[in-house]
Motif scaffolding. Structure first.
Motif, short mmCIF file in Angstrom:
data_model
loop_
_atom_site.label_atom_id
_atom_site.label_comp_id
_atom_site.label_asym_id
_atom_site.label_seq_id
_atom_site.Cartn_x
_atom_site.Cartn_y
_atom_site.Cartn_z
N ARG A 1 0.82 -1.22 0.00
CA ARG A 1 0.00 0.00 0.00
C ARG A 1 0.85 1.26 0.00
O ARG A 1 0.43 2.30 -0.51
N LEU A 2 2.06 1.16 0.60
CA LEU A 2 2.93 2.34 0.60
C LEU A 2 3.35 2.69 -0.82
O LEU A 2 3.41 3.86 -1.20
N GLN B 1 1.62 1.79 -3.51
CA GLN B 1 0.41 2.25 -4.18
C GLN B 1 0.15 3.71 -3.86
O GLN B 1 -0.23 4.50 -4.74
N CYS B 2 0.34 4.05 -2.59
CA CYS B 2 0.11 5.43 -2.17
C CYS B 2 1.01 6.38 -2.96
O CYS B 2 0.56 7.39 -3.49
N ALA B 3 2.29 6.01 -3.07
CA ALA B 3 3.23 6.86 -3.82
C ALA B 3 2.83 6.91 -5.29
O ALA B 3 2.82 7.98 -5.91
N ALA C 1 4.13 9.13 -8.46
CA ALA C 1 5.56 8.87 -8.31
C ALA C 1 6.04 7.94 -9.42
O ALA C 1 5.39 6.94 -9.72
N ALA D 1 11.39 7.75 -7.98
CA ALA D 1 10.86 8.30 -6.73
C ALA D 1 10.35 7.18 -5.83
O ALA D 1 10.55 7.24 -4.61
N LYS E 1 12.11 7.16 -2.33
CA LYS E 1 11.27 7.68 -1.26
C LYS E 1 10.47 6.61 -0.52
O LYS E 1 9.95 6.85 0.56
N VAL E 2 10.32 5.44 -1.13
CA VAL E 2 9.54 4.40 -0.46
C VAL E 2 10.37 3.13 -0.22
O VAL E 2 10.61 2.73 0.92
N PRO F 1 13.89 3.72 1.98
CA PRO F 1 13.66 3.92 3.41
C PRO F 1 12.95 2.75 4.09
O PRO F 1 13.23 2.45 5.25
N ALA F 2 12.04 2.08 3.35
CA ALA F 2 11.29 0.98 3.97
C ALA F 2 12.21 -0.18 4.32
O ALA F 2 12.05 -0.81 5.36
N THR G 1 16.08 5.32 13.63
CA THR G 1 15.40 5.77 14.84
C THR G 1 13.94 5.34 14.88
O THR G 1 13.45 4.91 15.91
N TRP G 2 13.26 5.42 13.74
CA TRP G 2 11.81 5.17 13.79
C TRP G 2 11.48 3.73 14.11
O TRP G 2 10.51 3.44 14.76
N ALA H 1 9.90 2.00 17.64
CA ALA H 1 8.64 1.31 17.38
C ALA H 1 8.63 -0.07 18.01
O ALA H 1 7.60 -0.55 18.43
#
Lengths: 272, 305
Positions: free
Chosen positions: A168-169, A171-173, A178, A182, A186-187, A190-191, A266-267, A271
């Motif tokens: 979905r990430l 798909q969102c982009a 995108a 990109a 961007k997805v 980082p993922a 960090t994230w 988490a």
């Protein structure tokens, strides 16, 4: 902590005891470590173990002093150079390969999967004699072992990371127009970044361990060589010194890698 | 039934203005290939068949239907993330061939980027559009304020409640500023109280921004409470059974209309359509083969009728 410090000032001895107990909890792990060193020191001298086979801690340190700190450091430096060069080459190949296989060629990746897992089970040391036969004695064999050890963890964690990305990430982009580049920067990147860092860390640890083994098979320098050489000339204390150095360097390396991981991811760290 | 027809009659005016429709869906069919679980053979599965719908500019249309009726698929087709096997979709008169700037989708389950703070999530679409940094901040400030997340700009998604995450997802798509907002069960994962607040907030945002919204839900109350018109879908194959105009007053708050007789009548009418009792759809014979009970139960769970 501040409140605690104030209490310590006003509460007199009770406060000081509280601070001490806090410190005590912090360094709990250190106590056992110190106990271990004390045992190591006294066991041979009081006759619990044979001092020839297990020399005391101070004997091992004296051996280090005898060889000289400079010489010890040279061996460490040579070993580390091998690890890092091999590891960097390995990463430079495994990372892009992981991206390409799982991102652009998923079918080929699937087809290659059994073969890759089979190859990854080949013990790195086996490669040393193979290279010895093919290219003769020297650095090549050692690098081959290091490359092989770091390669698989990095490749597999990259591929796993790519598989684990939430569709979905992407798909969102895509829904926001995108393009492939990109989506990757961007997805996707980082993922899977936490996976990458994890893979790189385990690759580094693996290649460090395997490097010591490879050096002991046939090198003229380095920590592994130091241990094998000591064994050949019967310098028992030096064997222990070598093992101690490997443990210290490995510990520091892992510690540094974990710290880098914590700083970079960090994230995810929080988490969990 | 007659009450529903009375309300329906009042809603016709929306179709009769001169502006071209914002969205036109013409004879959409969507077929998936899937593996048969027993013998592994490839089979085709008709997710959507013969779907037609027109949505006016600034209109709020909800799509309600049982799970598996293809309502999410319909949104995917509208967003350009997937393409229909047959038929075509026009937005602003242009055929949809892929994701476009004029269409934004809020996916089921928020789909926030976990490595990005609230602000960076909201700015995502703006980064893709290469909006300069300073302008990005102004826009994200505006939408953070709009969805009431001031003070949480630097929080990461895992630090937020479900309702807050949902608001980030909505703010993200609003910041991207599409004319058409597509929302796939946006409030399914939040608790009942938060849901009502969010629904009212969405109405508020819609009234402020005048976007065209297509929202998919399986909750009848939500479908009626938000919409100008409710498209009722049935499954096997997924198609629109009927489009029910909602002539409740605007501006509207769900709590304010829920207990009115008109709302109850609409609610019952749509419930009947979903139950396959109001046999007005063309596919009545086919869908009769499906066990109805589980669909009814499923919907009753969520709907207050």
């Amino acid at each position: 902590m501040e409140g605690n410090a104030k209490k310590a000032e006003t509460g007199g001895i009770r406060g000081i005891l509280r601070v001490l107990s806090r410190i005590h909890h912090r360094i709990m792990g250190l106590y056992l470590f110190i106990l271990f060193l004390i045992l190591w020191q006294i066991a041979p001298s009081v006759g619990w173990t044979n001092p020839v086979l297990i020399p005391s801690f101070s004997t091992v340190l004296a051996e280090g002093a005898y060889i000289g700190l400079g010489n010890v450091l040279v061996h460490i430096a040579i070993s580390m150079k091998r690890v890092f060069v091999g590891f960097i080459i390995s990463t430079a190949v495994a990372l892009p390969l992981g991206f390409i296989l799982s991102g652009a060629l998923p079918r080929i990746a699937e087809a290659l999967n059994p073969l890759m897992h089979f190859l990854s089970q080949v013990p790195p040391f086996i490669l040393y004699p193979v290279f010895l036969i093919i290219v003769g004695p020297g650095e090549f064999g050692i690098y081959a072992v290091i490359l092989w050890s770091a390669f698989w963890p990095i490749l597999f964690t990259t591929i796993d990371g790519m598989r684990g990305i939430d569709a979905r990430l992407i798909q969102c982009a895509r829904s926001m127009n995108a393009g492939n580049f990109a989506v990757f920067t961007k997805v996707v990147f980082p993922a899977i970044f936490p996976n990458l860092v994890l893979g790189i860390r385990s690759g580094l640890t693996m290649s460090f361990l395997m490097m010591v083994g490879a050096e002991s098979l046939g090198a003229a320098s380095g920590m592994g060589f130091m241990i094998r050489n000591a064994q050949q000339i019967g310098a028992v204390a030096r064997i222990y010194l070598g093992a101690l150095l490997v443990a210290i360097v490995g510990f520091l390396l892992n510690f540094a890698a974990v710290e880098v991981e914590k700083t970079l991811v960090t994230w995810k760290e929080i988490a969990q | 039934m007659s009450g529903a027809d009375r309300i329906a009659a009042g809603g016709v005016t929306a179709h009769e203005n001169n502006r071209p429709p914002k969205i036109e869906i013409h004879g959409i069919e969507r077929i998936f290939l899937k593996k048969n679980e027993t013998n592994g053979a490839q089979e085709s599965f008709v997710a959507l068949k013969d779907v037609n719908l027109k949505v006016e500019s600034g209109e709020f249309v909800t799509v309600v239907g049982p799970s598996g009726c293809g309502k999410s698929t319909l949104l995917f087709l509208l967003s350009g993330l997937a393409s229909p096997s047959r038929g075509e979709i026009l937005i602003n008169g242009d055929k949809v061939t892929g994701p476009a700037l004029n269409c934004g989708i809020v996916l089921q389950g928020y789909a926030l980027f976990p490595w990005r703070s609230v602000r960076k999530n909201i700015e995502f679409g703006l980064e893709l559009k290469s909006v300069p940094k300073k302008e990005r901040k102004e826009i994200s400030d505006y939408y953070i304020n709009l969805v009431d997340l001031t003070g949480f700009e630097n929080h990461y998604p895992y630090q937020l409640s479900g309702g807050m995450q949902q608001r980030v997802a909505i703010a993200r798509v609003l910041a991207y500023d599409p004319d058409v907002l597509l929302m796939d069960e946006p409030f399914a994962a939040v608790d009942a109280q938060t849901r009502e607040t969010m629904q009212d907030e969405l109405l508020n945002i819609w009234e402020k921004t005048q976007k065209t919204i297509v929202l998919v839900t399986h909750n009848i109350e939500e479908a009626i409470g938000l919409a100008d018109r409710v498209a009722v879908m049935s499954r096997n194959p997924g198609t629109i059974r009927d489009v029910v105009p909602v002539n409740l007053p605007r501006p509207r708050r769900i709590g304010g209309v829920r207990n009115t007789p008109d709302f109850q009548i609409l609610s019952h009418h749509i419930w009947e359509l979903l139950q396959d009792k109001g046999s007005r759809g063309g596919s009545g014979a086919q869908s009769a083969a499906v066990p109805r009970v589980d669909i009814g139960e499923h919907i009753r769970d969520d709907a207050v009728i």
